[in-house]
Write a protein that holds these residues in place. Sequence first.
Motif, PDB file in Angstrom:
ATOM      1  N   ASP A 310       0.827  -1.224   0.000  1.00  0.00           N
ATOM      2  CA  ASP A 310       0.000   0.000   0.000  1.00  0.00           C
ATOM      3  C   ASP A 310       0.858   1.269   0.000  1.00  0.00           C
ATOM      4  OD1 ASP A 310      -2.084  -1.745   0.093  1.00  0.00           O
ATOM      5  OD2 ASP A 310      -2.644  -1.348   2.168  1.00  0.00           O
ATOM      6  N   ASP A 331      -9.179   2.460  -0.334  1.00  0.00           N
ATOM      7  CA  ASP A 331      -8.726   2.548   1.052  1.00  0.00           C
ATOM      8  C   ASP A 331      -8.824   1.190   1.753  1.00  0.00           C
ATOM      9  OD1 ASP A 331      -9.795   3.270   4.128  1.00  0.00           O
ATOM     10  OD2 ASP A 331      -8.088   4.445   3.425  1.00  0.00           O
ATOM     11  N   ARG A 332      -7.730   0.785   2.373  1.00  0.00           N
ATOM     12  CA  ARG A 332      -7.680  -0.517   3.040  1.00  0.00           C
ATOM     13  C   ARG A 332      -8.648  -0.591   4.231  1.00  0.00           C
ATOM     14  NH1 ARG A 332      -5.504  -5.197   1.449  1.00  0.00           N
ATOM     15  NH2 ARG A 332      -3.650  -4.100   0.699  1.00  0.00           N
ATOM     16  N   SER A 333      -8.747   0.485   5.010  1.00  0.00           N
ATOM     17  CA  SER A 333      -9.613   0.454   6.183  1.00  0.00           C
ATOM     18  C   SER A 333     -11.095   0.397   5.791  1.00  0.00           C
ATOM     19  CB  SER A 333      -9.348   1.678   7.075  1.00  0.00           C
ATOM     20  OG  SER A 333      -9.596   2.879   6.373  1.00  0.00           O
ATOM     21  N   LEU A 334     -11.483   1.116   4.736  1.00  0.00           N
ATOM     22  CA  LEU A 334     -12.868   1.017   4.256  1.00  0.00           C
ATOM     23  C   LEU A 334     -13.167  -0.389   3.756  1.00  0.00           C
ATOM     24  CD1 LEU A 334     -13.394   4.366   2.272  1.00  0.00           C
ATOM     25  CD2 LEU A 334     -14.499   3.701   4.411  1.00  0.00           C
ATOM     26  N   ASP A 335     -12.195  -0.979   3.051  1.00  0.00           N
ATOM     27  CA  ASP A 335     -12.369  -2.334   2.536  1.00  0.00           C
ATOM     28  C   ASP A 335     -12.522  -3.326   3.686  1.00  0.00           C
ATOM     29  OD1 ASP A 335     -12.258  -4.216   0.188  1.00  0.00           O
ATOM     30  OD2 ASP A 335     -10.512  -4.962   1.287  1.00  0.00           O
ATOM     31  N   ALA A 336     -11.719  -3.151   4.740  1.00  0.00           N
ATOM     32  CA  ALA A 336     -11.784  -4.052   5.902  1.00  0.00           C
ATOM     33  C   ALA A 336     -13.108  -3.920   6.640  1.00  0.00           C
ATOM     34  CB  ALA A 336     -10.620  -3.767   6.841  1.00  0.00           C
ATOM     35  N   SER A 337     -13.716  -2.731   6.583  1.00  0.00           N
ATOM     36  CA  SER A 337     -14.998  -2.523   7.272  1.00  0.00           C
ATOM     37  C   SER A 337     -16.192  -2.944   6.417  1.00  0.00           C
ATOM     38  CB  SER A 337     -15.147  -1.062   7.685  1.00  0.00           C
ATOM     39  OG  SER A 337     -15.175  -0.212   6.544  1.00  0.00           O
ATOM     40  N   SER A 344     -11.355   5.950  -1.343  1.00  0.00           N
ATOM     41  CA  SER A 344     -10.912   6.963  -0.391  1.00  0.00           C
ATOM     42  C   SER A 344     -11.081   8.326  -1.048  1.00  0.00           C
ATOM     43  CB  SER A 344      -9.451   6.713  -0.004  1.00  0.00           C
ATOM     44  OG  SER A 344      -9.027   7.643   0.956  1.00  0.00           O
ATOM     45  N   SER A 388     -10.708  10.855  18.675  1.00  0.00           N
ATOM     46  CA  SER A 388      -9.780   9.802  19.107  1.00  0.00           C
ATOM     47  C   SER A 388      -8.900  10.262  20.265  1.00  0.00           C
ATOM     48  CB  SER A 388      -8.894   9.378  17.928  1.00  0.00           C
ATOM     49  OG  SER A 388      -8.022  10.421  17.542  1.00  0.00           O
TER      50      SER A 388
END
Length: 486
Positions: A310, A331-337, A344, A388
Amino acid sequence: MILDYIGVKEINGPLIVLDDIENASYEEIVDIRLDDGTMRQGRIVQIDGKRIVVQVFEGTRGISLTNTRTRLMGHPMEMPLSPEILGRVFDGSGRPIDGLGDIFPVKKANVNGTPINPVSRLYPKNYINTGISTIDTLMTLIRGQKLPIFSGSGMKHNELAVQIARQAKISDEENGNFAIVFAAMGVKNDVADYFRRSFEESGILQKVVMFLNLADDPIIERILTPRCALTVAEYLAFELGMHILVIMTDMTSYAEALREFSSSKGEIPGRKGFPGYLYSDLASLYERAGMIRGKPGSVTQLPILTMPNDDVTHPVPDLTGYITEGQIVLDRSLDASGVYPPVSVLPSLSRLMKDGIGKGFTREDHSVLANQLFAAYAKVMDARSLASVIGEEELSPEDKQYIEFGKQFEEKFVEQSPTENRTIEQSLDLGWELLTLLPKQALDRVSPEFLEKYYEPAVLRVKQKNAEAHKNINEAKSGREAAAGE
């Protein structure tokens, strides 16, 4: 006079070396006859006096140093072209693999193409509708543009490529003149079957020309695949007047094949072992997109590349970004969710978008809506960063509104089904409805007249939808109570 040269001097990986060759030309095709009578093809990739180096497409296994016969053909690699090429499936070097026989060509063209004269280039205008809200609204694909998709290993870029190929269209009066050239490089057999099956089942194969280079095919064939695909696209666009969208996946596989080939030639490596001419080689492919003055057609490119680890600074995405006109980043995080397509929004852009949207192309509010959605989503990221640190409960009421907007934006606007094909009007209306989650005074990128024309009706639509949803819930609740009473 035709001469056969018997024997070869050296064999080195996919290369053979011949001595005492007269009148050879760079990129010239050669026919190679083996001891058992089988034929292979190659091309001349290096000339040193009377010594030539030939790149063998099918590999050098079984080639004899003494009895191999080599014949120079006197022309470069050519692709047979005909209007009947639509709906056909080829391997990476342009040979039919669909069982429908050879192409009976109207003409043959050099796969390396000819540069487009900058003076005769037309500035890309008008858009291609993909049916995907994030792309159509926020990073619009313009005819004649080259807009890459930056993905990562294991992400859903293949599904996205198929969805775009299935749904892409231009204005209704010209859509019959629109077609797809699809080139897959270094893919596994199951992925190749997925592409082929998806196009057949959706009924679009008749307007697609497919090139499939498998992972176990020779790397030399992989280097030819995008060139054959672009040659077909140029013929359909500039000679038959069609609008062609070229989807190429995966350009990283192409670059790695180029690196392996360069290493076998003993060339000095550059960054991460890639040849020093990687930039110019990629440019020779990407710059074949565009529109030409006096020609009705266009070639639009949508290359897909996977970023190792990435890493957007890897040579392939880095150099691609210099040549092309924007990028779509997954986006990796969107894909994981579980969000599909995991686009992205903030790092993605289309540099030519401003000239192909708005009144006369999409809708007059497109530009201001896109600007406002970008600005609002950027504030979502700021609010999430703050949450956060201090916790979401401590956020101001306005920041909490942005947090809710971001959640709804990703769930309703970014995410959509792989079979959902939204019109540009549906995507724009959905964008306005999401903006109703924010206070009117926060929409500082929109003029008062657009607020009155599009924001106010969106507020009424949202209220109506909420009322209908509330009514349905009450009816369902009443039904359950009645059933329980009986």
